[in-house]
Scaffold this motif. Structure first.
Motif, PDB file in Angstrom:
ATOM      1  N   ARG A  31      -8.492  23.328  -0.995  1.00  0.00           N
ATOM      2  CA  ARG A  31      -8.578  21.909  -0.620  1.00  0.00           C
ATOM      3  C   ARG A  31      -9.502  21.160  -1.576  1.00  0.00           C
ATOM      4  NH1 ARG A  31     -11.114  19.669   5.122  1.00  0.00           N
ATOM      5  NH2 ARG A  31     -11.443  17.519   4.453  1.00  0.00           N
ATOM      6  N   ASN A  32     -10.677  21.733  -1.859  1.00  0.00           N
ATOM      7  CA  ASN A  32     -11.602  21.065  -2.759  1.00  0.00           C
ATOM      8  C   ASN A  32     -11.086  21.042  -4.189  1.00  0.00           C
ATOM      9  OD1 ASN A  32     -13.244  20.644  -0.602  1.00  0.00           O
ATOM     10  ND2 ASN A  32     -15.023  21.683  -1.449  1.00  0.00           N
ATOM     11  N   PHE A  63       0.844  -1.191   0.000  1.00  0.00           N
ATOM     12  CA  PHE A  63       0.000   0.000   0.000  1.00  0.00           C
ATOM     13  C   PHE A  63       0.869   1.227   0.000  1.00  0.00           C
ATOM     14  CE2 PHE A  63      -3.426  -2.776   1.277  1.00  0.00           C
ATOM     15  CZ  PHE A  63      -4.459  -2.226   0.546  1.00  0.00           C
ATOM     16  N   LYS A  64       0.590   2.101  -0.953  1.00  0.00           N
ATOM     17  CA  LYS A  64       1.245   3.395  -0.996  1.00  0.00           C
ATOM     18  C   LYS A  64       0.171   4.446  -0.808  1.00  0.00           C
ATOM     19  CE  LYS A  64       4.473   4.021  -4.059  1.00  0.00           C
ATOM     20  NZ  LYS A  64       5.660   4.013  -3.208  1.00  0.00           N
ATOM     21  N   ARG A  65       0.568   5.613  -0.333  1.00  0.00           N
ATOM     22  CA  ARG A  65      -0.414   6.669  -0.205  1.00  0.00           C
ATOM     23  C   ARG A  65      -0.943   6.978  -1.591  1.00  0.00           C
ATOM     24  NH1 ARG A  65      -1.827   5.184   3.824  1.00  0.00           N
ATOM     25  NH2 ARG A  65      -3.331   6.864   3.742  1.00  0.00           N
ATOM     26  N   PRO A  66      -2.243   7.207  -1.738  1.00  0.00           N
ATOM     27  CA  PRO A  66      -2.827   7.300  -3.068  1.00  0.00           C
ATOM     28  C   PRO A  66      -2.624   8.647  -3.729  1.00  0.00           C
ATOM     29  CG  PRO A  66      -4.487   7.669  -1.427  1.00  0.00           C
ATOM     30  CD  PRO A  66      -3.219   7.346  -0.676  1.00  0.00           C
ATOM     31  N   SER A  67      -2.749   8.635  -5.046  1.00  0.00           N
ATOM     32  CA  SER A  67      -2.788   9.884  -5.782  1.00  0.00           C
ATOM     33  C   SER A  67      -4.249  10.291  -5.924  1.00  0.00           C
ATOM     34  CB  SER A  67      -2.164   9.709  -7.167  1.00  0.00           C
ATOM     35  OG  SER A  67      -0.803   9.393  -7.044  1.00  0.00           O
ATOM     36  N   PHE A  68      -4.506  11.588  -5.836  1.00  0.00           N
ATOM     37  CA  PHE A  68      -5.875  12.029  -5.925  1.00  0.00           C
ATOM     38  C   PHE A  68      -6.399  11.895  -7.327  1.00  0.00           C
ATOM     39  CE2 PHE A  68      -5.778  13.921  -1.775  1.00  0.00           C
ATOM     40  CZ  PHE A  68      -7.086  13.708  -1.396  1.00  0.00           C
ATOM     41  N   GLY A 111      -2.419  13.674  11.720  1.00  0.00           N
ATOM     42  CA  GLY A 111      -1.963  12.288  11.716  1.00  0.00           C
ATOM     43  C   GLY A 111      -2.017  11.675  10.332  1.00  0.00           C
ATOM     44  N   HIS A 112      -3.110  11.939   9.614  1.00  0.00           N
ATOM     45  CA  HIS A 112      -3.219  11.454   8.232  1.00  0.00           C
ATOM     46  C   HIS A 112      -2.112  12.041   7.369  1.00  0.00           C
ATOM     47  CE1 HIS A 112      -6.848   9.045   8.105  1.00  0.00           C
ATOM     48  NE2 HIS A 112      -7.545   9.958   8.744  1.00  0.00           N
ATOM     49  N   CYS A 113      -1.911  13.347   7.488  1.00  0.00           N
ATOM     50  CA  CYS A 113      -0.894  14.011   6.673  1.00  0.00           C
ATOM     51  C   CYS A 113       0.495  13.463   6.987  1.00  0.00           C
ATOM     52  CB  CYS A 113      -0.951  15.514   6.907  1.00  0.00           C
ATOM     53  SG  CYS A 113       0.089  16.470   5.788  1.00  0.00           S
ATOM     54  N   MET A 114       0.780  13.274   8.263  1.00  0.00           N
ATOM     55  CA  MET A 114       2.102  12.768   8.646  1.00  0.00           C
ATOM     56  C   MET A 114       2.302  11.344   8.149  1.00  0.00           C
ATOM     57  SD  MET A 114       3.983  13.100  12.279  1.00  0.00           S
ATOM     58  CE  MET A 114       5.738  12.802  12.436  1.00  0.00           C
ATOM     59  N   HIS A 115       1.266  10.523   8.231  1.00  0.00           N
ATOM     60  CA  HIS A 115       1.360   9.159   7.711  1.00  0.00           C
ATOM     61  C   HIS A 115       1.699   9.172   6.227  1.00  0.00           C
ATOM     62  CE1 HIS A 115      -0.679   4.961   7.226  1.00  0.00           C
ATOM     63  NE2 HIS A 115       0.623   4.859   7.398  1.00  0.00           N
ATOM     64  N   LEU A 144      -2.630  20.598   2.701  1.00  0.00           N
ATOM     65  CA  LEU A 144      -1.256  20.096   2.649  1.00  0.00           C
ATOM     66  C   LEU A 144      -1.245  18.590   2.408  1.00  0.00           C
ATOM     67  CD1 LEU A 144       1.804  20.644   3.087  1.00  0.00           C
ATOM     68  CD2 LEU A 144       1.408  20.188   5.523  1.00  0.00           C
ATOM     69  N   TRP A 145      -2.116  17.869   3.085  1.00  0.00           N
ATOM     70  CA  TRP A 145      -2.228  16.416   2.914  1.00  0.00           C
ATOM     71  C   TRP A 145      -2.548  16.070   1.461  1.00  0.00           C
ATOM     72  CZ3 TRP A 145      -6.909  13.384   5.352  1.00  0.00           C
ATOM     73  CH2 TRP A 145      -6.767  12.009   5.087  1.00  0.00           C
ATOM     74  N   ASN A 146      -3.546  16.760   0.890  1.00  0.00           N
ATOM     75  CA  ASN A 146      -3.925  16.487  -0.496  1.00  0.00           C
ATOM     76  C   ASN A 146      -2.752  16.694  -1.448  1.00  0.00           C
ATOM     77  OD1 ASN A 146      -6.441  16.193   0.618  1.00  0.00           O
ATOM     78  ND2 ASN A 146      -7.406  17.850  -0.529  1.00  0.00           N
ATOM     79  N   LEU A 147      -2.059  17.809  -1.298  1.00  0.00           N
ATOM     80  CA  LEU A 147      -0.961  18.119  -2.214  1.00  0.00           C
ATOM     81  C   LEU A 147       0.171  17.107  -2.084  1.00  0.00           C
ATOM     82  CD1 LEU A 147      -0.813  22.020  -1.861  1.00  0.00           C
ATOM     83  CD2 LEU A 147      -1.896  20.675  -3.680  1.00  0.00           C
ATOM     84  N   CYS A 148       0.493  16.724  -0.854  1.00  0.00           N
ATOM     85  CA  CYS A 148       1.597  15.783  -0.654  1.00  0.00           C
ATOM     86  C   CYS A 148       1.241  14.378  -1.114  1.00  0.00           C
ATOM     87  CB  CYS A 148       2.016  15.773   0.820  1.00  0.00           C
ATOM     88  SG  CYS A 148       2.873  17.281   1.342  1.00  0.00           S
TER      89      CYS A 148
END
Length: 682
Positions: free
Chosen positions: A102-103, A9-14, A203-207, A162-166
């Motif tokens: 964000r949206n 599992f990798k963090r997903p791309s939007f 926490g989500h962003c840091m993960h 920030l989470w979305n962009l990263c």
């Protein structure tokens, strides 16, 4: 044949279904119309009135949820016009501006996120986050007096942006590292006693940002580990705390190489304890309990509170929150951005008010369990993931020279892994395999019925389904990385096989869900291969085999077809060693031949041939079935076409690794034909 690649599992791309793959390049009538909503709303951003600026940002955040409007905003330089408002004097404008971006990032897809980073959205965002952190402990300030927003509300929207962009941009992660924004996330995490929503977002962003981020790992210090370990040691029993501890565990796993050997041992135990606790919770029982608690609480309220202006003005970051979560979760097993999405605007949930405490708890529980399973997948997975669409490789000699002249020696992608003895013991001591299997079961009928009946709880249906799918993928990796005895021996494996088969063949609806079918067939394939190597009877019925034959031809998703073909090959190979199985082998062989000859995808054709080699490699029953099929003449007939198609289409459509495998299959086909010719001459 029979080799498997562990899914990581990798963090997903939007991305979002229905949104264009390249939204920035789209043009339309609206983009040329100066009276379009985009032009009008962007003009209002320059208003001297804070209320008008706030209205414009909130409106933009709603409008961009319609994908066709996004190009109009981007062509009018929306990011550069909204960006400065992140530092507006009004907190309300700051929050809605962050929500609008964000949206835009959530609905626009990876290319839009990259474009936002190129347009320097991270500079004002970084400044905003640092100002927010400075203001957390200030009871009042000149910019806050009389305003309905709080600094933490603004920070929450900013962290989500920030989470979305990263998630979507490696450039954003690089900027994150250089700007030292890890300290900002730590500060937000530490706000959990005061603001759990902000802490969970952090926490989500840091993960996300800690995954495969060696530059960041080199910069972490004892203070970073201290914050995460303190969260792990909290004893609060709420589901939101369970989620927060799980996210901290995921970040610790990502950063583990920064720990000393002695610290790693202690941390692994703490991680396993956290994951085990999360998975031990029975969502099937807890969800109805939470619903009853909510009903009892609401019934005591004599009047329903009118939504405050504060809640009404928060569409910026929350109206698309459910969509963001669904988009993130479409990442299964390396799926590429914009590939086979099922999200539509009708799935976007309404704003979930903060007073829906029980529903928030239920969502947090399922998110914690999903995240726990993803972490366990990565624990049992190779550190060298492949992006191949073809999830499996052939069993031909690994010393065989491929079409490009390279030797296929990268066995780490395919071979079953052996966990370190310490990690293996820790996972077993915490009953992780058994808990994963329980999560692979269908959600309880009571929870499904309740969530189907009440509209506000309906959003949990997909979340329960995701937990099951992640559990199946997790089971696949556990099977590939643990020894047989650790999984209960022969009887234990047979029980698991029976369970997985029951999931596949339980209903027609199950066979219509490709995400589910991909997960369960991957797990079943891995299990059957292990059982075959141990000569453990599999017990697959001819009727079940026919369903796999149908799956191998009728599903659009290549990985499902490949799994189905591999299962046919593994099962057929086992049957060829038994007596009176020629008729069943003939059924399997006929299906494999048809696919090898007719499928338009070379990867699928190759897997069908590979399975044929397995099934008819040896044994009297296989020889008898092969003659009845005219297998030799059929393979001779398809050989020229396969070779020609490989030469014509190969390098244009398939990756180097796929070409290497396909060339091995070409060589093996020639050898197998010679083998059959020798049999015929006897």
């Amino acid at each position: 044949m029979g080799k498997t690649k562990n899914n990581k599992f990798k963090r997903p791309s939007f991305s979002s279904d229905g949104l264009p793959a390249t939204p920035v390049k789209q043009t339309g009538d609206e983009s040329e119309d100066e009276d379009s909503p985009a032009a009008e709303l962007l003009d209002k951003l320059q208003s001297p009135s804070a209320d008008v600026r706030e209205y414009a940002c909130a409106s933009i955040s709603r409008v961009v949820q319609q994908s066709q409007t996004i190009p109009g905003f981007l062509q009018r330089d929306a990011v550069r016009k909204i960006g400065p408002l992140l530092l507006d004097r009004s907190l309300a404008v700051r929050e809605t501006a962050a929500g609008a971006l964000r949206n835009l990032s959530a609905c626009g897809g990876p290319e839009v996120c990259e474009d936002m980073v190129r347009q320097d959205a991270l500079t004002p965002l970084s400044a905003l986050l640092r100002e927010c952190c400075t203001g957390f402990d200030m009871s009042s300030s000149p910019t806050m007096k009389g305003q309905k927003r709080t600094v933490e509300d603004v920070a929450n929207e900013a962290v989500n942006l920030l989470w979305n962009l990263c998630e979507s941009s490696s450039t954003a992660v690089s900027v994150f590292n250089k700007a030292g924004l890890l300290d900002v996330l730590l500060h937000c995490l530490q706000r959990h006693p005061q603001n759990m929503e902000l802490a969970i977002s952090a926490g989500h962003c840091m993960h996300t940002v800690t995954e495969e981020n060696e530059e960041l790992v080199r910069s972490v210090n004892a203070a970073v580990f201290g914050v995460l370990e303190n969260i792990l040691s909290t004893t609060h029993t709420s589901m939101e705390y369970t989620l927060l501890r799980t996210l901290a565990a995921g970040s610790l796993w990502n950063l583990k190489s920064g720990l000393s050997s002695a610290q790693q041992s202690q941390t692994l135990t703490a991680l396993a304890t956290t994951l085990s606790h999360s998975l031990s919770l029975d969502a099937g029982e807890l969800i109805p309990e939470l619903w009853r608690a909510e009903s009892a609480r609401l019934s005591k309220e004599t009047t329903s509170a009118t939504e405050s202006d504060h809640t009404d003005a928060r569409p910026a970051g929350h109206e698309a929150e459910e969509m963001e979560e669904d988009v993130r979760d479409e990442k299964m097993n390396g799926r590429k951005p914009n590939e086979r999405m099922s999200k539509t605007k009708n799935d976007i949930s309404d704003l979930l008010p903060r007073d829906r405490l029980e529903l928030r708890e239920a969502k947090a529980l399922l998110s914690a369990q999903q995240t726990s399973l993803e972490i366990i997948v990565n624990m049992c997975c190779s550190d060298e993931p492949s992006d191949d669409e073809w999830e499996e490789m052939s069993s031909s000699d690994e010393s065989e020279v491929c079409a490009d002249g390279m030797s296929d020696t990268n066995s780490s992608l395919f071979s079953p892994l052996c966990l370190s003895a310490e990690l293996h013991t820790i996972l077993l001591n915490h009953s992780i395999p058994q808990q994963v299997l329980k999560k692979a079961e269908f959600p309880s009928a009571a929870a499904l019925e309740l969530c189907s009946k009440y509209p506000t709880w309906k959003c949990l249906l997909k979340k329960m389904h995701r937990v099951q799918c992640r559990a199946l993928t997790c089971l696949h990796n556990i099977l590939s990385s643990m020894d047989t005895e650790s999984l209960g021996g022969a009887s234990g494996l047979q029980a698991v096989a029976q369970h997985l088969s029951s999931l596949v063949f339980s209903s027609a609806e199950a066979l219509k869900d490709e995400e589910f079918l991909e997960a369960v067939t991957s797990a079943l394939r891995s299990l059957l291969q292990i059982m075959a190597t141990k000569n453990i009877p599999q017990g697959m019925t001819p009727q079940q085999l026919m369903i796999f034959c149908e799956a191998a031809t009728s599903y659009e998703l290549v990985s499902v077809r490949v799994n189905a073909l591999a299962i046919l090959g593994i099962t057929g190979s086992s049957l060829s060693k038994e007596k009176n199985t020629a008729d069943t082998l003939q059924l399997i062989g006929n299906a494999l031949l048809n696919i090898a000859m007719k499928d338009s995808n070379l990867v699928v054709c190759g897997e069908a041939l590979d399975a044929l080699f397995d099934v008819f490699a040896d044994g009297d029953e296989a020889e008898k079935a092969g003659k009845n099929l005219n297998l030799l003449s059929s393979l001779k007939a398809l050989q020229p076409g396969f070779r020609a198609k490989l030469r014509k289409e190969g390098r244009g459509k398939y990756s180097p690794d796929q070409l290497c495998v396909l060339d091995n299959i070409r060589i093996n086909l020639k050898r197998f034909i010679s083998y059959l010719e020798n049999l015929q001459r006897k």
